[in-house]
Design a protein around this motif. Structure first.
Motif, PDB file in Angstrom:
ATOM      1  N   THR A  51      11.912   3.472  -8.392  1.00  0.00           N
ATOM      2  CA  THR A  51      11.530   3.590  -6.983  1.00  0.00           C
ATOM      3  C   THR A  51      12.207   2.532  -6.111  1.00  0.00           C
ATOM      4  OG1 THR A  51       9.578   2.206  -7.342  1.00  0.00           O
ATOM      5  CG2 THR A  51       9.278   4.600  -7.516  1.00  0.00           C
ATOM      6  N   HIS A  52      12.355   1.291  -6.641  1.00  0.00           N
ATOM      7  CA  HIS A  52      13.000   0.215  -5.874  1.00  0.00           C
ATOM      8  C   HIS A  52      13.378  -0.919  -6.806  1.00  0.00           C
ATOM      9  CE1 HIS A  52       8.837  -1.169  -6.079  1.00  0.00           C
ATOM     10  NE2 HIS A  52       9.235  -2.367  -5.708  1.00  0.00           N
ATOM     11  N   GLY A  53      14.059  -1.942  -6.265  1.00  0.00           N
ATOM     12  CA  GLY A  53      14.737  -2.920  -7.116  1.00  0.00           C
ATOM     13  C   GLY A  53      13.980  -4.181  -7.486  1.00  0.00           C
ATOM     14  N   HIS A  54      12.668  -4.226  -7.324  1.00  0.00           N
ATOM     15  CA  HIS A  54      11.939  -5.422  -7.752  1.00  0.00           C
ATOM     16  C   HIS A  54      11.879  -5.518  -9.271  1.00  0.00           C
ATOM     17  CE1 HIS A  54       9.688  -6.175  -3.721  1.00  0.00           C
ATOM     18  NE2 HIS A  54      10.654  -7.050  -3.890  1.00  0.00           N
ATOM     19  N   GLU A  55      11.832  -6.778  -9.752  1.00  0.00           N
ATOM     20  CA  GLU A  55      11.822  -7.031 -11.198  1.00  0.00           C
ATOM     21  C   GLU A  55      10.694  -6.305 -11.932  1.00  0.00           C
ATOM     22  OE1 GLU A  55      13.667  -8.923 -13.517  1.00  0.00           O
ATOM     23  OE2 GLU A  55      15.103  -8.633 -11.904  1.00  0.00           O
ATOM     24  N   ASP A  56       9.533  -6.189 -11.269  1.00  0.00           N
ATOM     25  CA  ASP A  56       8.403  -5.540 -11.947  1.00  0.00           C
ATOM     26  C   ASP A  56       8.596  -4.022 -12.007  1.00  0.00           C
ATOM     27  OD1 ASP A  56       7.956  -5.625  -9.129  1.00  0.00           O
ATOM     28  OD2 ASP A  56       5.825  -5.185  -9.402  1.00  0.00           O
ATOM     29  N   HIS A  57       9.763  -3.550 -11.535  1.00  0.00           N
ATOM     30  CA  HIS A  57      10.078  -2.111 -11.603  1.00  0.00           C
ATOM     31  C   HIS A  57      11.393  -1.810 -12.326  1.00  0.00           C
ATOM     32  CE1 HIS A  57       6.780  -0.966  -8.805  1.00  0.00           C
ATOM     33  NE2 HIS A  57       6.908  -2.244  -8.519  1.00  0.00           N
ATOM     34  N   ILE A  58      12.298  -2.817 -12.413  1.00  0.00           N
ATOM     35  CA  ILE A  58      13.589  -2.561 -13.077  1.00  0.00           C
ATOM     36  C   ILE A  58      13.865  -3.475 -14.278  1.00  0.00           C
ATOM     37  CG2 ILE A  58      14.648  -1.771 -10.909  1.00  0.00           C
ATOM     38  CD1 ILE A  58      16.280  -4.427 -10.902  1.00  0.00           C
ATOM     39  N   THR A 119       8.807   1.799   3.409  1.00  0.00           N
ATOM     40  CA  THR A 119       9.158   0.413   3.717  1.00  0.00           C
ATOM     41  C   THR A 119       8.401  -0.512   2.771  1.00  0.00           C
ATOM     42  OG1 THR A 119       7.534   0.590   5.517  1.00  0.00           O
ATOM     43  CG2 THR A 119       9.862   0.663   6.107  1.00  0.00           C
ATOM     44  N   HIS A 120       9.065  -1.637   2.438  1.00  0.00           N
ATOM     45  CA  HIS A 120       8.528  -2.580   1.455  1.00  0.00           C
ATOM     46  C   HIS A 120       9.280  -3.889   1.645  1.00  0.00           C
ATOM     47  CE1 HIS A 120       6.782  -4.001  -2.211  1.00  0.00           C
ATOM     48  NE2 HIS A 120       7.803  -3.774  -3.010  1.00  0.00           N
ATOM     49  N   SER A 121       8.945  -4.916   0.869  1.00  0.00           N
ATOM     50  CA  SER A 121       9.593  -6.217   1.037  1.00  0.00           C
ATOM     51  C   SER A 121      10.970  -6.297   0.375  1.00  0.00           C
ATOM     52  CB  SER A 121       8.679  -7.306   0.468  1.00  0.00           C
ATOM     53  OG  SER A 121       8.204  -6.921  -0.797  1.00  0.00           O
ATOM     54  N   GLY A 141       5.362   4.509  -5.133  1.00  0.00           N
ATOM     55  CA  GLY A 141       6.147   3.289  -5.314  1.00  0.00           C
ATOM     56  C   GLY A 141       5.389   2.138  -4.681  1.00  0.00           C
ATOM     57  N   ASP A 142       6.054   1.012  -4.402  1.00  0.00           N
ATOM     58  CA  ASP A 142       5.425  -0.076  -3.637  1.00  0.00           C
ATOM     59  C   ASP A 142       5.731   0.192  -2.170  1.00  0.00           C
ATOM     60  OD1 ASP A 142       4.945  -1.082  -6.128  1.00  0.00           O
ATOM     61  OD2 ASP A 142       6.066  -2.946  -5.852  1.00  0.00           O
ATOM     62  N   PHE A 143       4.742   0.045  -1.309  1.00  0.00           N
ATOM     63  CA  PHE A 143       4.994   0.370   0.099  1.00  0.00           C
ATOM     64  C   PHE A 143       4.087  -0.411   1.029  1.00  0.00           C
ATOM     65  CE2 PHE A 143       1.254   2.620   1.677  1.00  0.00           C
ATOM     66  CZ  PHE A 143       0.554   2.833   0.503  1.00  0.00           C
ATOM     67  N   GLY A 347       4.497  -7.398   1.397  1.00  0.00           N
ATOM     68  CA  GLY A 347       5.265  -6.154   1.284  1.00  0.00           C
ATOM     69  C   GLY A 347       4.403  -4.984   0.849  1.00  0.00           C
ATOM     70  N   HIS A 348       3.116  -5.243   0.617  1.00  0.00           N
ATOM     71  CA  HIS A 348       2.220  -4.190   0.124  1.00  0.00           C
ATOM     72  C   HIS A 348       1.165  -3.854   1.179  1.00  0.00           C
ATOM     73  CE1 HIS A 348       3.666  -4.436  -4.073  1.00  0.00           C
ATOM     74  NE2 HIS A 348       3.871  -5.702  -3.781  1.00  0.00           N
ATOM     75  N   ALA A 349       0.914  -2.566   1.350  1.00  0.00           N
ATOM     76  CA  ALA A 349      -0.032  -2.078   2.339  1.00  0.00           C
ATOM     77  C   ALA A 349      -1.407  -2.704   2.174  1.00  0.00           C
ATOM     78  CB  ALA A 349      -0.157  -0.565   2.222  1.00  0.00           C
TER      79      ALA A 349
HETATM   80 ZN   LIG Z   1       8.001  -4.052  -5.092  1.00  0.00          ZN
END
Ligand SMILES: [Zn+2]
Ligand SMILES: [Zn+2]
Length: 528
Positions: A51-58, A119-121, A141-143, A347-349
């Motif tokens: 979903t996006h490039g943060h470490e906790d996702h990739i 949108t996210h951080s 995803g994170d949003f 970065g989180h709702a």
């Molecule tokens: Zn994230």
């Protein structure tokens, strides 16, 4: 450590594959999910969608790709970071990587996937609409809802709402900030606050932040131009993120905006706008080196302003406070969220925006993701309150079974954590030993028996148990305890029994004097 498996018709896709960190000081680089439960699928793992490039996702991609050679789809910015990471692990050469684009559907096995801009951080973040036999699934995803993201790539509220009109079976949504009320806040407002603090600063300014926040880097670039400063990037993380973001078009920085860090001393202090890693107090990151006066590029002193533009993750407070204390002693003007509200937004709702997500999608079923059981449960309650018929709270390893009719909790599969150092797994038993060493200390005992099986000598050395010079009597007492314990054995006891008896005696002795049972290793020798 996000990693969601979705299965239908005997095949599986993964949404994200991230790592987490272990801050117990046990020599662990990263922690990734235990993938054992996926092994039975073998070649029926159709792909991984990021979903996006943060470490906790990739971050766990190198580890899963070593085990399963599967294709990966990711937004271009995340893909740039993934390439860097896979290159470090030498799995880049054979990796099959595909770039995704919002509103551009593709298929992975029997699944249809459509990325949707959120949108996210971090730049280039997406939600996913997944077409399945049970209907449409949306993974948020994170949003957060940022109305004016610095890169102009606005949240695709319209597409989510459209999908909601068409009917969504299941929404899985980010639970991180369920406890936060009020608006989340926009990134651009952080820019305004930072600009005010930078333009009136008399000397060097250092902004410590998460390197991945490309929006904020972009704003700092604009501020540098307007305040006639140069950007100096301090720390490996900001260097990597800035490079990848510039290559993928997310950081339109002219070359003369960035000043080489090695020549930072040549720049008048009032023209320095440094961006540093280490906002969580990490000992080897740029901010900690600056605080200790050990950074090769820059020395800080009176008049310099340090802005901590980040949230302190719970648990990191003592380290961060110690570091800020060092900067204050250097005479620096230290600013944080406590002195200047608005130097950071999440970065989180927050809760109201999580509700907005649910109301946009209007799913039949809801499974909260990205949080502890506390966060998931509260988010589930919010969904019920927002009118969702069926809510299913599951923790790691638990299966949720989804049909067009609804969702039910299914059985569990084995899950766990794999601790890694230098690219290799640390066996759980070794990690447990490190915990014991840290908690209880260590003792080494050598027992010499004479020809008749009587104790001729006992020597004892400890580490992390007692000051042996200050308290020699405790060592004496432990040695005497070993002698006594062995004397209780009969003369025919073998070395293993002698060693075990001695080990127990040492542990008992120090438990009596210190309340600690040190890890004890015993060697038995027989003199003839
Ligand atoms: Zn994230
Ligand atoms: Zn995340």
């Amino acid at each position: 450590m996000n990693c969601m498996a979705i299965e239908q018709r005997g095949e599986v896709i993964l949404v994200d594959c991230g790592v987490t960190f272990d801050d117990r000081g046990l020599g662990v680089d990263v922690v990734h999910p235990d993938f054992t439960a996926l092994d039975s699928f073998g070649s029926r793992i159709a792909g991984i969608i990021v979903t996006h490039g943060h470490e906790d996702h990739i971050g766990a991609l190198p580890y899963i790709l070593r085990r399963h050679d599967v294709p990966v789809w990711a937004p271009p910015y995340a893909l740039g970071l993934i390439r860097e990471r896979l290159g470090e692990h030498e799995v880049l050469a054979h990796a099959r990587l595909h770039a995704t684009k919002p509103r551009t559907p593709f298929t992975v096995g029997s699944f249809g996937i459509e990325p949707i801009r959120v949108t996210h951080s971090i730049a280039d973040a997406t939600a996913l609409a997944i077409t399945t036999d049970a209907g449409t699934i949306i993974h948020s995803g994170d949003f957060k809802f940022d109305d004016a993201p610095p890169d102009g790539e606005t949240f695709d509220v319209e597409r989510l709402s459209q999908l909601g009109d068409e009917g969504v079976t299941l929404l899985m949504s980010d639970s991180t900030n369920i406890d936060a009320e009020g608006p989340t806040g926009n990134e651009i407002d952080v820019g305004h606050v930072l600009e005010g603090m930078i333009e009136n600063a008399p000397a060097a300014v250092v902004v410590a932040m998460f390197a991945s926040n490309i929006h904020r880097l972009r704003l700092l670039g604009d501020i540098a131009r307007r305040t006639k400063r140069k950007i100096v990037l301090l720390g490996r993380g900001v260097g990597t993120h800035a490079r990848v973001a510039r290559n993928t078009g997310y950081l339109p920085w002219p070359d003369d905006l960035v000043w080489p860090d090695r020549q930072a001393r040549e720049l008048p202090r009032s023209r320095v706008l440094a961006v540093a890693t280490g906002s969580q107090g990490e000992a080897n990151a740029a901010l900690a080196k600056l605080a200790r006066g050990e950074h090769p590029a820059l020395d800080l002193g009176p008049g310099d302003r340090i802005i901590l533009s980040a949230r302190t993750i719970p648990g990191n407070e003592p380290g961060v406070h110690a570091l800020l204390g060092q900067l204050i002693r250097r005479g620096c003007d230290v600013r944080t969220r406590l002195s200047d509200r608005g130097v950071h937004v999440s970065g989180h709702a927050h809760r109201p925006e999580q509700r907005r997500m649910i109301e946009l999608v209007r799913p039949k079923c809801f499974v909260p993701v990205h949080g502890t059981i506390h966060h998931l449960t509260r988010h589930g309650e919010l969904a019920k309150d927002a009118g969702v018929e069926q809510v299913c709270v599951i923790e790691n390893g638990r299966i949720a079974e989804v049909t067009t009719e609804g969702v039910v909790r299914g059985p569990s599969v084995p899950t766990g954590r794999v601790h890694v150092f230098a690219g290799r797994a640390i066996p759980p038993a070794v990690l447990r030993e490190r915990e014991v060493l840290a908690e209880e200390g260590f003792a080494s005992c050598a027992v010499t028996l004479d020809g008749a099986g009587s104790v001729a000598d006992v020597s004892l050395v400890t580490r992390g148990v007692v000051d042996e010079v200050e308290y020699p009597e405790e060592i004496q007492a432990a040695r005497a305890a070993v002698r006594h314990a062995i004397a209780d054995l009969d003369a025919f006891a073998d070395d293993a029994r002698v060693a075990e008896q001695a080990r127990l005696a040492v542990r008992r002795a120090f438990f009596k004097s210190r309340g600690k049972k040190p890890m004890t290793v015993v060697h038995v020798r027989r003199s003839s």
